[in-house]
Scaffold this motif. Structure first.
Motif, short mmCIF file in Angstrom:
data_model
loop_
_atom_site.label_atom_id
_atom_site.label_comp_id
_atom_site.label_asym_id
_atom_site.label_seq_id
_atom_site.Cartn_x
_atom_site.Cartn_y
_atom_site.Cartn_z
N GLU A 1 1.04 -0.99 -0.19
CA GLU A 1 -0.22 0.19 0.01
C GLU A 1 0.84 1.40 -0.04
O GLU A 1 0.01 2.11 -0.77
CB GLU A 1 -0.99 -0.22 0.98
CG GLU A 1 -2.47 -1.06 1.30
CD GLU A 1 -2.84 -1.21 1.75
OE1 GLU A 1 -2.91 -0.18 2.81
OE2 GLU A 1 -4.16 -2.17 2.42
N ALA A 2 2.17 1.08 1.12
CA ALA A 2 2.77 2.33 0.27
C ALA A 2 3.24 2.28 -0.60
O ALA A 2 3.48 4.00 -0.96
CB ALA A 2 3.96 1.98 1.40
N LEU A 3 3.26 1.47 -1.34
CA LEU A 3 3.80 1.63 -3.00
C LEU A 3 3.08 2.23 -3.89
O LEU A 3 3.63 2.67 -5.03
CB LEU A 3 4.88 0.20 -3.68
CG LEU A 3 6.09 0.05 -2.77
CD1 LEU A 3 6.08 -1.55 -3.50
CD2 LEU A 3 7.41 0.67 -2.91
N CYS A 4 1.51 2.24 -3.43
CA CYS A 4 0.68 3.23 -4.23
C CYS A 4 0.75 4.24 -3.88
O CYS A 4 -0.32 4.66 -4.30
CB CYS A 4 -0.20 2.10 -4.10
SG CYS A 4 -0.83 0.93 -5.19
N ARG A 5 0.69 4.66 -2.38
CA ARG A 5 0.50 5.94 -1.89
C ARG A 5 1.51 7.09 -3.02
O ARG A 5 -0.12 8.46 -3.40
CB ARG A 5 1.25 6.37 -0.35
CG ARG A 5 1.06 7.03 0.31
CD ARG A 5 1.09 6.81 1.35
NE ARG A 5 0.58 5.51 2.77
CZ ARG A 5 1.50 4.72 3.14
NH1 ARG A 5 3.01 5.38 3.37
NH2 ARG A 5 1.54 3.58 3.34
N PRO B 1 -14.18 -3.83 -9.42
CA PRO B 1 -14.16 -3.18 -7.76
C PRO B 1 -13.33 -1.82 -7.71
O PRO B 1 -12.36 -1.31 -8.78
CB PRO B 1 -13.57 -3.71 -6.48
CG PRO B 1 -12.34 -5.25 -7.76
CD PRO B 1 -13.38 -4.81 -9.38
N THR B 2 -13.79 -0.88 -7.54
CA THR B 2 -13.17 0.65 -7.24
C THR B 2 -12.06 0.11 -6.14
O THR B 2 -11.76 -0.73 -5.78
CB THR B 2 -13.83 1.62 -6.82
OG1 THR B 2 -14.66 1.49 -4.77
CG2 THR B 2 -15.14 1.21 -7.34
N VAL B 3 -10.99 1.01 -6.04
CA VAL B 3 -10.15 1.37 -5.73
C VAL B 3 -10.56 1.48 -4.01
O VAL B 3 -9.62 0.56 -3.21
CB VAL B 3 -8.94 2.61 -5.94
CG1 VAL B 3 -8.24 2.66 -4.99
CG2 VAL B 3 -8.71 2.66 -7.23
N ARG B 4 -11.83 1.99 -3.62
CA ARG B 4 -11.90 2.09 -2.84
C ARG B 4 -12.56 -0.21 -2.25
O ARG B 4 -12.29 -0.01 -1.15
CB ARG B 4 -13.52 2.88 -2.15
CG ARG B 4 -13.47 3.15 -0.93
CD ARG B 4 -14.73 4.31 -0.73
NE ARG B 4 -14.85 5.62 -1.65
CZ ARG B 4 -15.27 6.25 -2.34
NH1 ARG B 4 -15.12 5.30 -3.04
NH2 ARG B 4 -14.58 7.24 -3.06
N TYR C 1 -9.48 -1.56 -1.61
CA TYR C 1 -8.76 -1.42 0.08
C TYR C 1 -9.24 -1.64 0.98
O TYR C 1 -8.75 -2.20 2.18
CB TYR C 1 -8.16 0.26 0.30
CG TYR C 1 -7.06 0.39 -0.61
CD1 TYR C 1 -6.19 0.64 0.03
CD2 TYR C 1 -6.73 1.42 -1.47
CE1 TYR C 1 -4.12 0.76 -0.39
CE2 TYR C 1 -5.55 1.89 -2.31
CZ TYR C 1 -4.63 1.18 -1.35
OH TYR C 1 -3.33 1.75 -1.98
N ALA C 2 -10.66 -1.83 0.47
CA ALA C 2 -11.56 -2.28 2.00
C ALA C 2 -11.73 -3.27 1.92
O ALA C 2 -11.58 -4.42 3.19
CB ALA C 2 -12.82 -1.66 1.66
N TYR C 3 -11.50 -4.15 1.15
CA TYR C 3 -11.13 -5.90 0.32
C TYR C 3 -9.88 -6.39 1.39
O TYR C 3 -9.87 -7.24 2.13
CB TYR C 3 -11.02 -6.37 -0.82
CG TYR C 3 -10.55 -7.90 -1.18
CD1 TYR C 3 -11.59 -8.86 -0.51
CD2 TYR C 3 -10.16 -8.07 -2.37
CE1 TYR C 3 -11.04 -10.04 -0.61
CE2 TYR C 3 -9.36 -9.59 -2.61
CZ TYR C 3 -10.56 -11.01 -1.78
OH TYR C 3 -10.00 -11.24 -2.21
N ARG C 4 -8.81 -5.25 1.62
CA ARG C 4 -7.51 -5.56 1.19
C ARG C 4 -7.59 -6.12 3.38
O ARG C 4 -7.36 -6.65 4.04
CB ARG C 4 -6.53 -4.94 1.64
CG ARG C 4 -6.03 -5.09 -0.19
CD ARG C 4 -4.76 -4.09 -0.16
NE ARG C 4 -4.08 -4.78 0.07
CZ ARG C 4 -2.43 -5.15 0.67
NH1 ARG C 4 -2.71 -5.93 -1.76
NH2 ARG C 4 -1.56 -4.78 0.51
#
Length: 310
Positions: A18-22, A96-99, A102-105
């Motif tokens: 997730e940090a790599l995607c920030r 699925p959206t980006v949101r 992230y909720a899935y994760r």
């Protein structure tokens, strides 16, 4: 690795992705610029699917999947886990959206944490082995993510930087090319040697079993080929000399009109290279990257050497 340390490594690995995607904008997450590139949103979902499908689905009694279509969307090439969305169509999905991902994760991380903390000791060894596999799998995808982002940004005429940083250019102010250390070759004795994983640390199955092979005496260069050295190959007509290339390599050069490594571009007589920091003046001291086997082999022939097979 004990249970506590493995849980910490799991959490840290998931945070790194997730940090790599920030630095990304929302639009960046869904881009697929060629068949070999996967959208960042898919990488985040697929690495989560692995933990859900391979571990939670198998070891949590009465497990209910997070979403009834995620097993299909985020599977890659695991035939035994059922059908999957075509690789080349990963960039066609706005949902699925980006949101959502992230909720899935977040949900799967919580479920994995609960499982790792509470699973019976009799099952822990099995779970730990699969978690370790999943961690290494996600770390692979972190590398792939960076490669895919580079292609995504290089395909944009604006040539955006993933994360703009000051770059260290190994080039004098007068514009001359600095000398690079002449190559030094290190001698190695041949004989019967062992290759492959020897146990202890994590390995993939293609690194096993450890076995013996016969090597002749050989010498290996002590550093990588630099951009400056490869530029000499280009200036000497390396991409126009069929004698240097394997037959299918030469056919590929002609078909795709190759004249330099991928991501190199000549502007007003000066070479530049697309990087994750954006388009940069080619640094002659940096190792050359993004060359195919064909190009590496042609360069070696031009230099009077060969690629290592040892």
């Amino acid at each position: 690795m004990d249970r506590t340390e493995l849980i910490k490594l799991f959490v840290r690995t998931r945070q790194v992705s997730e940090a790599l995607c920030r630095p990304l904008e929302t639009e960046d997450y869904v881009m697929q610029t060629c068949d070999d590139v996967s959208p960042p949103n898919w990488h985040l979902g697929h690495t989560t699917w692995f933990f859900e499908r391979v571990i939670l689905h198998e070891f949590v009694t009465g497990y209910t999947p997070h979403h009834d279509q995620y097993y299909y969307i985020f599977n890659s090439y695991y035939e035994s886990f059922g059908p999957r969305n075509d690789r080349v169509k990963r960039g066609t999905l706005s949902r699925p959206t980006v949101r959502d991902v992230y909720a899935y994760r977040q949900t799967i991380d919580q479920r994995m944490g609960d499982l790792m903390e509470t699973v019976d000791d009799s099952l822990w060894a099995t779970i730990a082995e699969l978690v370790t596999l999943g961690i290494n799998h996600e770390q692979q995808h972190q590398e792939l993510l960076m490669m895919d982002l580079k292609h995504i940004f290089a395909s944009n005429p604006m040539l955006p930087a993933y994360q703009g940083r000051p770059t260290q250019q190994h080039k004098p102010a007068d514009g001359s090319v600095p000398p690079y250390a002449p190559p030094r070759f290190v001698d190695f004795d041949g004989g019967i040697v062992e290759i492959g994983a020897n146990g202890g640390d994590f390995t993939y199955d293609n690194e096993r079993p450890r076995h013996q092979i016969l090597l002749q005496n050989y010498r290996l260069m002590d550093r990588l080929i630099s951009n400056g050295e490869f530029l000499e190959f280009i200036k000497d007509g390396g991409y126009q000399d069929a004698r240097l290339w394997l037959s299918d390599g030469w056919a590929t050069v002609k078909e795709h009109e190759w004249n330099a490594p991928f991501y190199w571009e000549e502007r007003d007589g000066e070479w530049h290279e697309m990087t994750l920091d954006g388009m940069q003046t080619l640094d002659p001291m940096q190792p050359v990257v993004h060359v195919s086997y064909y190009e590496a082999d042609a360069y070696a022939r031009w230099a009077g050497k060969r690629l290592p097979t040892e």
